[in-house]
Design a protein around this motif. Structure first.
Motif, PDB file in Angstrom:
ATOM      1  N   ALA A  86       0.827  -1.206   0.000  1.00  0.00           N
ATOM      2  CA  ALA A  86       0.000   0.000   0.000  1.00  0.00           C
ATOM      3  C   ALA A  86       0.863   1.258   0.000  1.00  0.00           C
ATOM      4  O   ALA A  86       0.562   2.236  -0.701  1.00  0.00           O
ATOM      5  N   ARG A  87       1.953   1.244   0.760  1.00  0.00           N
ATOM      6  CA  ARG A  87       2.844   2.405   0.766  1.00  0.00           C
ATOM      7  C   ARG A  87       3.467   2.620  -0.612  1.00  0.00           C
ATOM      8  O   ARG A  87       3.627   3.761  -1.070  1.00  0.00           O
ATOM      9  N   ARG A  88       3.829   1.513  -1.262  1.00  0.00           N
ATOM     10  CA  ARG A  88       4.420   1.632  -2.597  1.00  0.00           C
ATOM     11  C   ARG A  88       3.421   2.264  -3.565  1.00  0.00           C
ATOM     12  O   ARG A  88       3.775   3.137  -4.369  1.00  0.00           O
ATOM     13  N   LEU A  89       2.159   1.842  -3.500  1.00  0.00           N
ATOM     14  CA  LEU A  89       1.127   2.421  -4.356  1.00  0.00           C
ATOM     15  C   LEU A  89       0.897   3.891  -4.014  1.00  0.00           C
ATOM     16  O   LEU A  89       0.701   4.728  -4.896  1.00  0.00           O
ATOM     17  N   GLY A  90       0.912   4.188  -2.715  1.00  0.00           N
ATOM     18  CA  GLY A  90       0.725   5.575  -2.302  1.00  0.00           C
ATOM     19  C   GLY A  90       1.814   6.486  -2.837  1.00  0.00           C
ATOM     20  O   GLY A  90       1.573   7.665  -3.137  1.00  0.00           O
ATOM     21  N   ASP A  91       3.031   5.944  -2.961  1.00  0.00           N
ATOM     22  CA  ASP A  91       4.139   6.729  -3.498  1.00  0.00           C
ATOM     23  C   ASP A  91       4.026   6.930  -5.006  1.00  0.00           C
ATOM     24  O   ASP A  91       4.499   7.934  -5.548  1.00  0.00           O
ATOM     25  N   ARG A  92       3.387   5.966  -5.682  1.00  0.00           N
ATOM     26  CA  ARG A  92       3.355   5.990  -7.147  1.00  0.00           C
ATOM     27  C   ARG A  92       2.104   6.655  -7.727  1.00  0.00           C
ATOM     28  O   ARG A  92       2.122   7.122  -8.864  1.00  0.00           O
ATOM     29  N   LEU A  93       1.013   6.666  -6.955  1.00  0.00           N
ATOM     30  CA  LEU A  93      -0.261   7.121  -7.485  1.00  0.00           C
ATOM     31  C   LEU A  93      -0.664   8.469  -6.888  1.00  0.00           C
ATOM     32  O   LEU A  93      -0.178   8.867  -5.820  1.00  0.00           O
ATOM     33  N   ASP A  94      -1.576   9.139  -7.548  1.00  0.00           N
ATOM     34  CA  ASP A  94      -2.123  10.389  -7.014  1.00  0.00           C
ATOM     35  C   ASP A  94      -2.997  10.102  -5.796  1.00  0.00           C
ATOM     36  O   ASP A  94      -3.631   9.043  -5.706  1.00  0.00           O
ATOM     37  N   PRO A  95      -3.078  11.036  -4.849  1.00  0.00           N
ATOM     38  CA  PRO A  95      -3.953  10.856  -3.693  1.00  0.00           C
ATOM     39  C   PRO A  95      -5.390  10.571  -4.134  1.00  0.00           C
ATOM     40  O   PRO A  95      -5.915  11.211  -5.054  1.00  0.00           O
ATOM     41  N   GLY A  96      -6.008   9.603  -3.479  1.00  0.00           N
ATOM     42  CA  GLY A  96      -7.385   9.242  -3.776  1.00  0.00           C
ATOM     43  C   GLY A  96      -7.552   8.335  -4.981  1.00  0.00           C
ATOM     44  O   GLY A  96      -8.690   7.958  -5.325  1.00  0.00           O
ATOM     45  N   ALA A  97      -6.463   7.946  -5.633  1.00  0.00           N
ATOM     46  CA  ALA A  97      -6.558   7.082  -6.814  1.00  0.00           C
ATOM     47  C   ALA A  97      -7.263   5.782  -6.468  1.00  0.00           C
ATOM     48  O   ALA A  97      -7.125   5.253  -5.369  1.00  0.00           O
ATOM     49  N   ARG A  98      -8.011   5.266  -7.425  1.00  0.00           N
ATOM     50  CA  ARG A  98      -8.795   4.050  -7.196  1.00  0.00           C
ATOM     51  C   ARG A  98      -7.942   2.799  -7.413  1.00  0.00           C
ATOM     52  O   ARG A  98      -7.264   2.674  -8.442  1.00  0.00           O
ATOM     53  N   VAL A  99      -8.025   1.906  -6.426  1.00  0.00           N
ATOM     54  CA  VAL A  99      -7.240   0.671  -6.451  1.00  0.00           C
ATOM     55  C   VAL A  99      -8.174  -0.503  -6.223  1.00  0.00           C
ATOM     56  O   VAL A  99      -8.904  -0.548  -5.224  1.00  0.00           O
ATOM     57  N   LEU A 100      -8.164  -1.457  -7.145  1.00  0.00           N
ATOM     58  CA  LEU A 100      -8.959  -2.672  -6.966  1.00  0.00           C
ATOM     59  C   LEU A 100      -8.198  -3.593  -6.023  1.00  0.00           C
ATOM     60  O   LEU A 100      -7.045  -3.949  -6.289  1.00  0.00           O
ATOM     61  N   VAL A 101      -8.836  -3.969  -4.917  1.00  0.00           N
ATOM     62  CA  VAL A 101      -8.185  -4.772  -3.877  1.00  0.00           C
ATOM     63  C   VAL A 101      -8.625  -6.224  -3.989  1.00  0.00           C
ATOM     64  O   VAL A 101      -9.820  -6.533  -3.907  1.00  0.00           O
ATOM     65  N   VAL A 102      -7.655  -7.107  -4.176  1.00  0.00           N
ATOM     66  CA  VAL A 102      -7.892  -8.551  -4.169  1.00  0.00           C
ATOM     67  C   VAL A 102      -7.215  -9.100  -2.920  1.00  0.00           C
ATOM     68  O   VAL A 102      -5.994  -9.169  -2.853  1.00  0.00           O
ATOM     69  N   GLY A 103      -8.001  -9.460  -1.925  1.00  0.00           N
ATOM     70  CA  GLY A 103      -7.399  -9.941  -0.689  1.00  0.00           C
ATOM     71  C   GLY A 103      -8.312  -9.729   0.501  1.00  0.00           C
ATOM     72  O   GLY A 103      -9.521  -9.558   0.361  1.00  0.00           O
ATOM     73  N   ALA A 104      -7.705  -9.702   1.669  1.00  0.00           N
ATOM     74  CA  ALA A 104      -8.451  -9.599   2.915  1.00  0.00           C
ATOM     75  C   ALA A 104      -8.753  -8.139   3.262  1.00  0.00           C
ATOM     76  O   ALA A 104      -8.225  -7.204   2.651  1.00  0.00           O
ATOM     77  N   PRO A 198      13.699  -7.410  -1.176  1.00  0.00           N
ATOM     78  CA  PRO A 198      14.356  -6.936   0.051  1.00  0.00           C
ATOM     79  C   PRO A 198      13.589  -5.879   0.832  1.00  0.00           C
ATOM     80  O   PRO A 198      14.066  -5.440   1.881  1.00  0.00           O
ATOM     81  N   VAL A 199      12.402  -5.470   0.367  1.00  0.00           N
ATOM     82  CA  VAL A 199      11.720  -4.311   0.944  1.00  0.00           C
ATOM     83  C   VAL A 199      11.518  -4.439   2.455  1.00  0.00           C
ATOM     84  O   VAL A 199      11.856  -3.520   3.223  1.00  0.00           O
ATOM     85  N   LEU A 200      10.962  -5.551   2.911  1.00  0.00           N
ATOM     86  CA  LEU A 200      10.664  -5.701   4.338  1.00  0.00           C
ATOM     87  C   LEU A 200      11.941  -5.734   5.171  1.00  0.00           C
ATOM     88  O   LEU A 200      11.995  -5.139   6.260  1.00  0.00           O
ATOM     89  N   PHE A 201      12.965  -6.407   4.686  1.00  0.00           N
ATOM     90  CA  PHE A 201      14.225  -6.455   5.413  1.00  0.00           C
ATOM     91  C   PHE A 201      14.864  -5.073   5.484  1.00  0.00           C
ATOM     92  O   PHE A 201      15.400  -4.672   6.522  1.00  0.00           O
TER      93      PHE A 201
END
Length: 332
Positions: A86-104, A198-201
């Motif tokens: 989610a942070r990666r998307l927040g960095d790449r997309l405009d605020p409020g951009a629509r994201v289709l969520v597949v998951g929990a 390596p992102v989490l590490f």
């Protein structure tokens, strides 16, 4: 590493980065000895982080689960692939951009936290699809994701773990669900966030300003491969997915620095945990036969070292009853 560490393993590192599934717990039950091992590290003032590819819980939920199992944990010690994606998307997309969520639901909440707008249909014209593990993920949402990606949406996967460990055996993981879209779309995700990336590490090391971190995991293809790629030492524990035969066959980019039966190994001497050759563990291999005495896991270290050096151990037999018993205990 420039200088091999000495003494107890835990004392040789200033940050221990734990995987969760298969290391600390299986489903919602603590792995034997895990509570005691983590508590011991806390009592000694050791820095700890938990890095999980499982995107079905938020950091606070993971911390609550761990605490409920008796494992001391705080939300700021937990790093999840859901939050990182989610942070990666927040960095790449405009605020409020629509994201289709597949998951929990946890992944949806992380998308909201990142300042984005979660949607559930390709008709909403999402600019990105983020895909993470969820028990209720089914054909309908996968079909919507396929349509969105075909229409040009960015496709981010939290991880590609093929399986999840459980007390009943390995179960389909997010990688199996990603494979559905990969097959339908005939392409790979645009980016995968979780281990072995390596992102989490990197986040864990940066948070603690650690100089000598170690990764503890149960999977060669995520935890250990990720550690190798990040230039970090690693400890494989045999309480989850990867087993002795997998270690022996591991390619160079998936070979751990150490191997132990479980987390009690954190308090063993470094020299006894290292994957070393003939005679250094009380075991040796000669002419296709294992000889020696001691802990079967020590025998495994010798067998793995021999295999990695090019020795054929596929038809290894025991030179003594004790050696044959060790091979059986290892499932070899």
């Amino acid at each position: 590493m420039s200088t091999p560490p000495r003494g107890r393993l835990a004392d040789a590192y200033d940050l221990v980065i734990f995987d969760l599934d298969g290391v600390i717990y299986l489903s919602d039950k603590a792995v034997a000895g895990a509570v005691e091992a983590v508590q011991r590290l806390h009592d000694q003032g050791r820095s700890i982080a938990y890095a999980t590819n499982n995107a079905s819980r938020r950091a606070a939920e993971v911390a609550d689960l761990l605490t409920g199992l008796g494992v001391p944990a705080a939300a700021d010690e937990v790093l999840t692939s859901a939050a990182a994606a989610a942070r990666r998307l927040g960095d790449r997309l405009d605020p409020g951009a629509r994201v289709l969520v597949v998951g929990a639901e946890a992944l949806r909440q992380e998308v909201v936290e990142a300042g984005l707008t979660p949607v559930g249909s390709a008709d909403d014209q999402p600019v990105a699809v983020v895909q993470g593990y969820g028990r209720d993920v089914g054909w309908v949402i996968l079909a919507e994701a396929a349509l969105a990606v075909r229409a040009g949406a960015l496709w981010i996967a939290t991880n590609t773990d093929r399986t999840l460990p459980s007390p009943r055996g390995p179960l389909p993981g997010n990688g199996s669900l990603v494979a559905v879209l990969r097959t339908a779309l005939d392409r790979e995700p645009d980016e995968v966030i979780g281990k072995p990336q390596p992102v989490l590490f990197e986040e864990a090391v940066k948070r603690d300003a650690a100089d000598r971190p170690i990764v503890v995991g149960d999977r060669l293809d995520t935890d250990i491969e990720g550690a190798v790629g990040a230039g970090l030492d690693s400890l494989l524990v045999l309480t989850g997915v990867s087993q002795p035969k997998d270690l022996i066959a591991a390619p160079p980019h998936q070979r751990p620095t150490y191997v132990a039966r479980d987390l009690a190994g954190l308090f063993d001497d470094v020299a006894t945990l290292a994957i070393t050759g003939n005679g250094e563990t009380g075991w040796r291999i000669s002419e296709g036969r294992l000889d020696g005495h001691g802990d079967p896991i020590a025998a495994l270290r010798t067998i793995a070292a021999a295999a990695w050096d090019g020795t054929d151990v596929s038809a290894l037999s025991g030179a003594t009853d004790e050696a044959a018993k060790a091979l059986r205990a290892l499932g070899l």
